[in-house]
Design a protein around this motif. Structure first.
Motif, PDB file in Angstrom:
ATOM      1  N   ALA A 598      62.017  71.804   4.338  1.00 14.22           N
ATOM      2  CA  ALA A 598      62.634  70.507   3.462  1.00 14.22           C
ATOM      3  C   ALA A 598      63.985  70.428   3.704  1.00 14.22           C
ATOM      4  CB  ALA A 598      62.276  70.775   2.327  1.00 14.22           C
ATOM      5  N   LEU A 601      67.600  63.666   3.526  1.00 13.90           N
ATOM      6  CA  LEU A 601      67.168  62.688   4.327  1.00 13.90           C
ATOM      7  C   LEU A 601      68.224  62.372   5.319  1.00 13.90           C
ATOM      8  CD1 LEU A 601      65.995  60.079   1.338  1.00 13.90           C
ATOM      9  CD2 LEU A 601      64.454  61.413   3.093  1.00 13.90           C
ATOM     10  N   LEU A 670      56.830  68.025  -3.008  1.00 11.60           N
ATOM     11  CA  LEU A 670      57.561  66.756  -2.682  1.00 11.60           C
ATOM     12  C   LEU A 670      56.748  65.621  -3.383  1.00 11.60           C
ATOM     13  CD1 LEU A 670      58.947  67.551   0.869  1.00 11.60           C
ATOM     14  CD2 LEU A 670      60.117  67.335  -1.213  1.00 11.60           C
ATOM     15  N   ASN A 671      55.587  65.455  -3.177  1.00  9.48           N
ATOM     16  CA  ASN A 671      54.802  64.353  -3.658  1.00  9.48           C
ATOM     17  C   ASN A 671      54.886  64.344  -5.196  1.00  9.48           C
ATOM     18  OD1 ASN A 671      53.784  62.359  -1.423  1.00  9.48           O
ATOM     19  ND2 ASN A 671      53.318  64.277  -0.750  1.00  9.48           N
ATOM     20  N   ASP A 677      65.393  62.677  -2.393  1.00  7.96           N
ATOM     21  CA  ASP A 677      66.564  62.568  -1.485  1.00  7.96           C
ATOM     22  C   ASP A 677      66.073  63.755  -0.256  1.00  7.96           C
ATOM     23  OD1 ASP A 677      66.439  64.828  -3.431  1.00  7.96           O
ATOM     24  OD2 ASP A 677      68.602  65.227  -2.819  1.00  7.96           O
ATOM     25  N   LYS A 679      63.112  65.368   2.505  1.00  2.49           N
ATOM     26  CA  LYS A 679      62.021  64.946   3.451  1.00  2.49           C
ATOM     27  C   LYS A 679      61.501  66.363   4.139  1.00  2.49           C
ATOM     28  CE  LYS A 679      64.998  64.438   7.549  1.00  2.49           C
ATOM     29  NZ  LYS A 679      65.803  63.664   8.655  1.00  2.49           N
ATOM     30  N   SER A 779      60.163  50.687   3.448  1.00  2.40           N
ATOM     31  CA  SER A 779      60.460  52.067   3.470  1.00  2.40           C
ATOM     32  C   SER A 779      59.467  52.895   4.603  1.00  2.40           C
ATOM     33  CB  SER A 779      60.048  52.554   2.138  1.00  2.40           C
ATOM     34  OG  SER A 779      60.381  54.143   2.091  1.00  2.40           O
ATOM     35  N   ALA A 783      60.853  55.069   7.439  1.00  3.23           N
ATOM     36  CA  ALA A 783      60.528  56.554   7.438  1.00  3.23           C
ATOM     37  C   ALA A 783      59.974  56.943   8.916  1.00  3.23           C
ATOM     38  CB  ALA A 783      59.741  56.744   6.596  1.00  3.23           C
ATOM     39  N   CYS A 795      58.581  61.871  13.554  1.00  5.46           N
ATOM     40  CA  CYS A 795      57.282  61.974  12.640  1.00  5.46           C
ATOM     41  C   CYS A 795      56.225  61.177  13.146  1.00  5.46           C
ATOM     42  CB  CYS A 795      57.919  61.490  11.019  1.00  5.46           C
ATOM     43  SG  CYS A 795      56.521  61.166   9.837  1.00  5.46           S
TER      44      CYS A 795
END
Length: 943
Positions: A598, A601, A670-671, A677, A679, A779, A783, A795
């Motif tokens: 992690a 961002l 994270l979810n 802030d 990722k 978004s 991303a 990603c």
């Protein structure tokens, strides 16, 4: 005088005649000295040579040869089955007249007289998977080898290596029980030792026929006691009268194959994908082919395929040119006259309509329907649709065209074959499949009627294949789950008497778990053990019949210390570590748990942890990965934290640059919210790890039993657990607000004074929802795409690489990765500024997109690096041509703000599956090749 001489001659003549008559009589007595009925001792479990069948009758190759001998000699034989060692002593002690056939060696020659050889056999030492790399008998000195008493195995092995050690057993059954119980890692046996014993998947999987060492090929000959050596001549005389063809037929019946080639010839039809066909390289492929190849691995019998059309493949078997058919839709209406040796598969057929979706099969009654003439469900279809007009076709292409031309409203055919054809010919969208009605076609392996022993051997081989293995093959070839036959179901593993006795002696076992490590394991609101590991624990408990008591812990350190001391007995989701192995034992991996990091961002995504030099990385205290990070990445500054939330908070507040955790746990945390802030990103260095169960060292015998329980967790069951524990509800605040507003509207509907306010509020809500949807799309795009070039980022590239691997694996096609580094690009930024550098990157991106097809992916990997995914290439030369186009395009000068830039690139290439079978391996290979080219100053080189 003459009279005296005459009398003398007469006397001499009589004496000579008497002597001749006596000698002749003696010879006749010798030849006919065998009794009219003889008893023959034999082994009761030496399949396929001599054994007792399921009905209790003597059977086997040597039994059949002796029956033929009995016909030729006119002497009746009575077989006496017994344990091997007793079968030898029975001859020596006179309890029987002869032995059916044994190995000839020097020691036995002192006790027995042998007839001529009547057959041969191959001896092997079978190895456990853990020592399968051993290649010679000498390599087995550290291991005790299991042998059956009285066999020649012990003497044969000692002749090769005198320092070997052995453990002897009275019968094959006792030997096999010891192997299943884990008492041996090697044992001596003849080919086909597993025949005649209950099927045990653990035995079949851990002692595969490919993991064996050949000892020798020996002759088998009938034997009698030394005192009856004069019987040998008549025994030989009887066997000499048996024709070579009869011997060949008997051998083929029992060995189940052509002994001269050592393999099975399989007739196969073609153009029935995805079940069976010939691939572009000219090799057989398909679901049925893969199943047969697994059969070959299990039995140790090599196989060869003979391709033909449907009728030709059947004729191959009938004429004896092939031993068995790969799989044929035999039924009462389609009867080939061959023997159904084994039920291989069930093919599901459905109705396909052209550009019209049906809800019930009755909607096409009275209309024209297409069907194959060889379909076994014609009668069933006529009963279901008595008024339908059936049209018969020879190929899928004909039926599809007839549907498009309006000659028929649709057709009934194999769902898997039809889906495969429509997808390959880009016609899938034009046809609809009616799933409510299904016709089943049974597929059988067919052999000649008289070859019953071959049929039995084929069936026994398929019994060695587990449902999990069949399900894995089926998932490779059949995309639609509804088309699959081998649906995994819970099955109880086999436990031997000694294994069950050991488990009963253990009592209840304690399993430690973390109370706040969702979704893998946690304590729910009712104080119960929950998560993925709770399901895994239940499976182990049910399969082994043991009680497992979960014990909650708040921190990893305490949990780790207690498992090492034996306070608790098991811990799930552990990383297998050599440092812990003196105090802990580990099961096989049961759950994929790659590591992820992690970051904020704004942090630039990188390929390897080694690229994060001097960064502060937070790690949960007590994790085994702490030592690995210190040794493998000394440039990282390790910062211990108490738990997952503490690690995420450290990155969010700037106390740490990175936090490392298992990807599932990290994604879940994270979810859950609270860290918008941050990722998540995978790192190649640590992507291959799996979760293991750590077991207290004194319970080492429990490890293979837990492994067998874990093997029942197939992909279907794993997916069910994933959906239950890992799937996350991502409902937005707008959804919650809309629900609240609706409730408010119902509550205030009677208040007319605020009607306008409600309408206004509803419009505002809709506008907010639309804005939120648009924001979510933007978004999502942001991303997944690079902000400068608008190319897919790392990603999105990972997702497309994963899809490419899955798609190309099933179709057996190649794809390529080009890893591109713009040479000396840093000098552009330093000399002209980042605004010029950004414009140059946009120009490079456009140049790269022009060099590839729309189906390919051009992505910005980071900084001055790009990665291109080239789908469905024929060979490496296709990728090289693209790379040459790229380098040629980049040599053209770029004009940016009046500045002329001439750039070059270093390119590395990797081909799937030649250079790797997963995304990480391919990226590593391409990256490595790129740097090799850059260091050699061969910027235009490709490797």
């Amino acid at each position: 005088m003459k009279f005296t001489q005459f009398i003398f001659v007469i006397i001499v003549s009589l004496v000579l005649t008497t002597a001749t008559w006596a000698n002749t009589s003696s010879d006749e007595i010798l030849v006919s000295s065998l009794p009219k009925t003889i008893s023959i001792s034999m082994s009761e479990d030496a399949y396929p040579y001599q054994f007792v069948d399921q009905n209790g009758n003597p059977s086997g190759l040597m039994v059949d040869l002796w029956h033929e001998w009995s016909v030729k000699s006119g002497i009746k034989v009575i077989f006496k089955p017994m344990p091997w060692k007793e079968s030898l002593s029975a001859v020596e002690e006179g309890k029987v007249d002869a032995h059916i056939g044994m190995v000839v060696n020097a020691k036995r020659k002192t006790k027995f007289a042998y007839a001529n050889q009547i057959t041969t056999l191959n001896n092997y030492v079978y190895l456990h998977n853990d020592i399968a790399t051993k290649k010679s008998i000498t390599d087995l000195k550290p291991f005790k080898i299991g042998v059956i008493e009285g066999t020649s195995h012990l003497d044969d092995l000692l002749a090769i290596e005198p320092s070997l050690t052995f453990k002897t057993f009275k019968t094959k059954r006792e030997l096999v029980d010891a192997v299943i119980d884990g008492e041996l890692y090697a044992f001596a046996a003849i080919q086909g030792y597993y025949q005649g014993i209950p099927v045990n998947f653990d035995l079949a999987n851990k002692y595969q026929t490919s993991a064996r060492i050949s000892v020798n090929t020996v002759n088998l000959a009938p034997a009698v006691a030394k005192r009856h050596s004069h019987w040998v001549a008549e025994i030989n005389q009887g066997f000499a009268q048996i024709s070579a063809k009869v011997v060949d037929d008997i051998e083929k019946r029992w060995f189940g194959l052509r002994r001269e080639s050592g393999g099975l010839m399989i007739a196969m039809q073609v153009e029935i994908e995805p079940f069976v066909d010939i691939n572009p390289e000219g090799q057989p492929h398909g679901l049925f082919v893969d199943i047969w190849q697994l059969w070959s691995e299990k039995t140790g019998i090599s196989i060869n395929f003979i391709p033909s059309d449907m009728n030709g493949s059947i004729n191959f078997v009938k004429k004896g040119l092939a031993d068995v058919h790969i799989g044929y839709p035999e039924s009462d209406s389609i009867n080939t006259g061959l023997h159904r040796a084994n039920h291989l598969y069930t093919v599901k057929s459905r109705f396909f309509s052209y550009q019209k979706e049906l809800t019930n099969i009755s909607q096409v009654d009275g209309k024209r329907i297409g069907i194959f003439a060889t379909s076994p469900y014609i009668v069933e279809l006529r009963t279901l649709l008595p008024n339908a007009q059936l049209r018969y076709y020879d190929s899928m292409a004909q039926m599809v065209k007839a549907s498009q031309d309006g000659d028929i409203v649709g057709f009934v055919a194999s769902s898997a074959t039809t889906s495969h054809y429509l997808l390959n010919n880009k016609k899938w969208a034009d046809f609809n499949q009616l799933t409510s009605t299904e016709f089943s076609t049974q597929i059988y392996n067919l052999t000649n009627v008289e070859n019953t022993e071959l049929a039995e051997r084929i069936t026994n081989g398929f019994k060695l294949i587990s449902l999990h293995e069949l399900n894995k093959i089926e998932r490779k070839w059949l995309v639609n789950n509804d088309d699959r036959t081998f649906i995994s179901r819970d099955k109880q593993i086999f436990l031997s008497h000694n294994e069950q006795k050991y488990l009963d002696s253990l009592g209840a076992l304690k399993l430690g778990y973390l109370d706040d490590w969702a979704p893998m394991e946690y304590q729910n609101e009712q104080g119960e053990f929950s998560g993925v590991n709770s399901d895994v624990t239940d499976i182990i408990s049910n399969q082994l019949g043991i009680d497992i008591i979960p014990v909650a812990y708040q921190d990893w350190d305490s949990l780790n210390n207690d498992i090492k001391s034996g306070t608790i007995h098991m811990v799930a989701s552990m990383a297998k570590s050599k440092l812990q192995q003196p105090t802990l034992e580990f099961t096989d991996g049961y759950w994929p748990s790659p590591w992820a990091i992690a970051t904020s961002l704004t942090e630039q995504p990188l390929f390897n942890l080694s690229q994060y030099t001097s960064k502060r990385i937070a790690v949960v205290k007590g994790y085994s990965i702490n030592n690995q990070l210190r040794q493998q990445f000394p440039g990282l500054k390790i910062m211990p934290v108490a738990d997952v939330k503490s690690g995420l908070k450290a990155v969010s507040t700037g106390q740490a640059d990175l936090f490392i955790e298992q990807v599932v746990t990290l994604a879940y945390a994270l979810n859950e919210g609270g860290f918008p802030d941050l990722k998540i990103a995978l790192v190649a260095d640590l992507a291959e790890q799996k979760s293991h169960i750590g077991v207290y060292s004194e319970l080492k015998k429990l490890i293979p039993l837990i492994n067998r329980a874990l093997e029942t967790i197939d992909e279907t069951k794993q997916q069910q657990m994933y959906q239950q524990w890992v799937a996350i509800n991502l409902s937005s605040e707008a959804d919650k607000y809309q629900h609240w507003f609706k409730m408010l509207l119902i509550g205030l509907v009677i208040v007319s004074a605020i009607t306008l306010l409600v309408i206004w509020g509803n419009r505002r809500l809709k506008a907010e929802v639309e804005l939120r949807k648009q924001a979510q799309l933007e978004s999502k795009f942001a991303a997944e795409h690079d902000p400068v070039t608008h190319l897919p980022n790392r990603c999105l590239l990972d997702d497309r690489l994963a899809c490419a691997v899955t798609a190309h694996l099933r179709e057996q096609h190649k794809f390529a990765i080009l890893f591109i580094d713009i040479d000396k690009f840093k000098a552009v930024n330093d000399t002209y500024g980042h605004h010029v550098g950004d414009q140059a990157l946009v120009a490079i991106a456009n140049s790269l997109k022009k060099a590839v097809r729309k189906s390919d992916t051009v992505s910005r990997f980071g900084g001055d690096e790009f990665v291109i995914l080239l789908n469905n290439i024929d060979n490496a030369e296709s990728a090289i041509k693209v790379a040459e186009t790229i380098t040629a395009n980049l040599t053209e000068p770029l004009r940016i703000d009046g500045i002329s830039l001439t750039l070059t690139a270093s390119i590395g290439m990797a081909i799937y599956p030649d250079d790797g079978d997963n995304a990480i391996a391919l990226l590593k290979c391409a990256d490595k090749n790129m740097y090799r080219n850059k260091k050699s100053a061969n910027n235009l080189g490709y490797q």
